[in-house]
Scaffold this active site. Structure first.
Site, PDB file in Angstrom:
ATOM      1  N   CYS A  31      -2.081   6.682  -6.090  1.00  0.00           N
ATOM      2  CA  CYS A  31      -0.643   6.478  -5.905  1.00  0.00           C
ATOM      3  C   CYS A  31      -0.167   5.253  -6.684  1.00  0.00           C
ATOM      4  CB  CYS A  31      -0.340   6.319  -4.412  1.00  0.00           C
ATOM      5  SG  CYS A  31       1.415   6.143  -4.062  1.00  0.00           S
ATOM      6  N   TYR A  34       0.843  -1.191   0.000  1.00  0.00           N
ATOM      7  CA  TYR A  34       0.000   0.000   0.000  1.00  0.00           C
ATOM      8  C   TYR A  34       0.875   1.236   0.000  1.00  0.00           C
ATOM      9  CZ  TYR A  34       0.797   0.842   4.998  1.00  0.00           C
ATOM     10  OH  TYR A  34       1.377   1.110   6.217  1.00  0.00           O
ATOM     11  N   CYS A  35       0.237   2.362  -0.376  1.00  0.00           N
ATOM     12  CA  CYS A  35       0.961   3.633  -0.383  1.00  0.00           C
ATOM     13  C   CYS A  35       0.012   4.752  -0.016  1.00  0.00           C
ATOM     14  CB  CYS A  35       1.683   3.849  -1.708  1.00  0.00           C
ATOM     15  SG  CYS A  35       0.655   3.807  -3.178  1.00  0.00           S
ATOM     16  N   ARG A  36      -0.019   5.809  -0.805  1.00  0.00           N
ATOM     17  CA  ARG A  36      -0.726   7.044  -0.441  1.00  0.00           C
ATOM     18  C   ARG A  36      -2.192   7.080  -0.839  1.00  0.00           C
ATOM     19  NH1 ARG A  36       4.232   9.747  -3.122  1.00  0.00           N
ATOM     20  NH2 ARG A  36       5.641   9.949  -1.346  1.00  0.00           N
TER      21      ARG A  36
END
Length: 115
Positions: free
Chosen positions: A73, A67-69
């Site tokens: 993202c 996962y990220c932003r």
């Protein structure tokens, strides 16, 4: 039949269930500073630019959920490309950290002063 180049997203509900059942490893691919400011419980931080040389830190026996932003993202998509090319089973948390934050679920690394 799934295509290896297709992003396989995982919903928040499925992610919570699989975390509870200890079926996955969470991989936060944001920069270290963002991870330090707050992250999903028990997530491992390996910024996407370091992933190739740090793959040995990830177990092969569990699905890696990157996962990220957030939804827009691309860091987690880039991470999935690296992981899958090297043979790791992997999926992408569709909402990322912002969606998790708004859900009132536990977050590690965030300290609030009561007052």
């Amino acid at each position: 039949m799934s295509r290896p180049d297709r992003l396989e997203n995982i919903s928040r509900e499925e992610l919570v269930r699989r975390m509870r059942d200890d079926e996955i490893v969470l991989l936060d691919v944001r920069p270290q500073e963002e991870y330090a400011a707050g992250h999903l419980p028990d997530a491992i931080n390996i910024p996407v630019g370091e992933l190739e040389e740090r793959l040995a830190e990830l177990p092969r026996e569990k699905v890696i959920v990157a996962y990220c932003r957030g939804v827009q993202c691309v860091l987690s998509a880039d991470a999935l490309a690296v992981l899958r090319a090297r043979g790791w089973a992997s999926r992408r948390f569709e909402g990322g950290f912002p969606e998790w934050l708004t859900s009132s679920l536990d977050v590690d690394g965030m300290n609030y002063e009561s007052g």
